[in-house]
Design an enzyme around this catalytic site. Structure first.
Site, mmCIF file in Angstrom:
data_model
loop_
_atom_site.group_PDB
_atom_site.id
_atom_site.type_symbol
_atom_site.label_atom_id
_atom_site.label_comp_id
_atom_site.label_asym_id
_atom_site.label_seq_id
_atom_site.Cartn_x
_atom_site.Cartn_y
_atom_site.Cartn_z
ATOM 1 N N HIS A 8 -1.808 -5.725 1.120
ATOM 2 C CA HIS A 8 -1.667 -4.363 1.763
ATOM 3 C C HIS A 8 -2.916 -3.862 1.540
ATOM 4 O O HIS A 8 -3.503 -3.828 0.521
ATOM 5 C CB HIS A 8 -0.495 -3.514 1.307
ATOM 6 C CG HIS A 8 1.058 -4.054 1.771
ATOM 7 N ND1 HIS A 8 1.917 -4.535 0.856
ATOM 8 C CD2 HIS A 8 1.232 -4.608 3.198
ATOM 9 C CE1 HIS A 8 3.000 -5.002 1.656
ATOM 10 N NE2 HIS A 8 2.636 -4.989 2.886
ATOM 11 N N ASP A 62 -3.004 -2.494 -1.996
ATOM 12 C CA ASP A 62 -2.732 -3.464 -3.105
ATOM 13 C C ASP A 62 -4.387 -3.488 -3.326
ATOM 14 O O ASP A 62 -4.320 -3.771 -4.456
ATOM 15 C CB ASP A 62 -2.193 -4.716 -2.615
ATOM 16 C CG ASP A 62 -0.781 -4.630 -2.090
ATOM 17 O OD1 ASP A 62 0.040 -3.936 -2.856
ATOM 18 O OD2 ASP A 62 -0.290 -5.308 -1.369
HETATM 19 C C1 3MF Z 1 9.044 -6.755 5.360
HETATM 20 C C2 3MF Z 1 7.893 -7.539 5.469
HETATM 21 C C3 3MF Z 1 6.469 -7.013 4.901
HETATM 22 C C4 3MF Z 1 5.451 -7.597 5.552
HETATM 23 C C5 3MF Z 1 3.967 -7.327 4.863
HETATM 24 C C6 3MF Z 1 2.893 -7.641 5.674
HETATM 25 C C7 3MF Z 1 6.524 -6.206 2.749
HETATM 26 O O1 3MF Z 1 9.959 -7.436 5.753
HETATM 27 O O2 3MF Z 1 8.042 -8.955 5.709
HETATM 28 O O3 3MF Z 1 6.274 -7.286 3.644
HETATM 29 O O4 3MF Z 1 5.215 -8.934 5.399
HETATM 30 O O5 3MF Z 1 4.018 -5.974 5.128
HETATM 31 O O6 3MF Z 1 2.655 -7.467 6.901
#
Ligand code: 3MF
Ligand code: MG
Length: 344
Positions: free
Chosen positions: A50, A53
């Site tokens: 993210h 992150d």
């Molecule tokens: C939620 C997800 C997310 C996405 C992530 C990357 C937190 O169900 O799957 O994980 O995969 O934001 O795009």
């Protein structure tokens, strides 16, 4: 470890503290550096990010501070021989995104979301990846009358176009999910994501990411969702995991609920030479019951299940399958697959 040409990734959120809506964390936070070490030790090739992150608290930072931190992260990845697969704007935690990001009713909230996503595009560039994943977490409603769904669709398209225009090298992979956190999301399936992409200003740069659990939550088969995207050359990445029926998003280890369903995902990926196109991301979480010192086994299990299923897929007698298809003897075909999965 033989990886059959595939490259594998996961995100920092896949080593997590185990909190759920009914209870607090059960494991201490693992420092990012340790997550990188685990990624390397387990035989993965890339980290998913993210935006925050890679650059924590980016809303508070100047453009030059964002650039410096992102480049520092890239240098750390380089040291370890790793790469960033993608960077995704986290558009679901800030107070400005309570009512959605690109589809919020408040124009100030929409402006925040676009600005944040542009910062994410910058971070992609500094981190050496051209791929941005859009999980449109809060683009939907709890209450149907709360938003104009037609207008919301246009707003999503405008946001995608604005990002494509902002960075002419950026590629976008839309990760659909039908619900959670919203009651109903505006882009629930791969068909929706593809439709949006085909109407974008530069369709060649808009693809999709299929997450197994999200497809199951939509009542669909993940392998067919992948196939639909592959048919148009639009599968940019995958989030493999598993899901036990229509309930909360479980992010179970790949293949742990339905091995046949996992096998079919690996089969369509391998039959379509996905290793040449994208990385295999694992979006899995350890069970809440798992103790801290053994809370990375879900990643090991998922990776090794994928690799074992590649062996099964590549061992199939293709000629026999063609014969059985031609003879319409699908019970015999069923037995052929079951025998392959059972090992004899
Ligand atoms: C939620 C997800 C997310 C996405 C992530 C990357 C937190 O169900 O799957 O994980 O995969 O934001 O795009
Ligand atoms: Mg995901």
């Amino acid at each position: 470890m033989e990886k059959y040409g595939y490259r594998f990734s996961f995100g920092p959120w896949n080593i997590h503290e185990g909190a759920d809506p009914f209870g607090p964390t059960v494991r201490p936070s693992v420092p990012f550096e340790q997550k990188l070490q685990t990624l390397k030790e387990l035989g993965f090739d890339a980290m998913q990010f993210h935006d925050d992150d890679a650059v924590p608290d980016l809303d508070e930072l100047s453009p030059s501070q964002i650039e410096a931190q992102a480049r520092q992260m890239k240098a750390r990845l380089d040291d370890l021989g790793l790469v960033a697969e993608f960077v995704a704007p986290r558009l679901w935690e800030h107070p400005m995104t309570v009512d959605g990001a690109f589809t919020a009713n408040d124009p100030k909230a929409r402006a925040y979301a676009l600005d944040r996503a542009k910062k994410c595009a910058d971070i992609c560039r500094y981190m050496g990846t051209d791929l941005m994943v859009l999980w449109l977490a809060r683009e939907g409603t709890y209450l149907r009358e709360a938003k104009d769904a037609v207008q919301a669709t246009h707003r999503l398209l405008e946001a995608v176009n604005a990002l494509l225009e902002y960075d002419p090298r950026l590629r976008i992979a839309i990760e659909p999910k039908p619900n959670e956190p919203m009651d109903l999301a505006y882009i629930p399936t791969i068909g929706h994501a593809l439709a949006l992409g085909f109407r974008a200003s530069d369709p060649a740069r808009v693809g999709t990411l299929v997450e197994s659990a999200h497809a199951v939550l939509a009542g669909l088969d993940p392998a067919d969702e992948m196939s639909f995207a592959l048919a148009f050359g639009k599968l940019g990445s995958v989030h493999l995991n598993d899901q036990n029926g229509l309930k909360f998003d479980q992010d179970r280890s790949f293949g742990s609920v339905d091995l046949r369903r996992a096998f079919n995902q690996v089969r369509v990926l391998d039959e379509n030479r996905f290793w040449e196109v994208g990385m295999v991301g694992l979006d899995v979480k350890a069970l809440r019951t798992q103790a801290p010192e053994v809370a990375t086994k879900h990643l090991r299990n998922s990776l090794h299940t994928f690799l074992r299923l590649i062996e099964v897929v590549r061992s199939l007698d293709r000629q026999r399958i063609d014969e059985l298809r031609a003879a319409r003897d699908y019970e015999e075909l069923d037995w052929l697959i079951l025998k392959a999965l059972l090992g004899r």
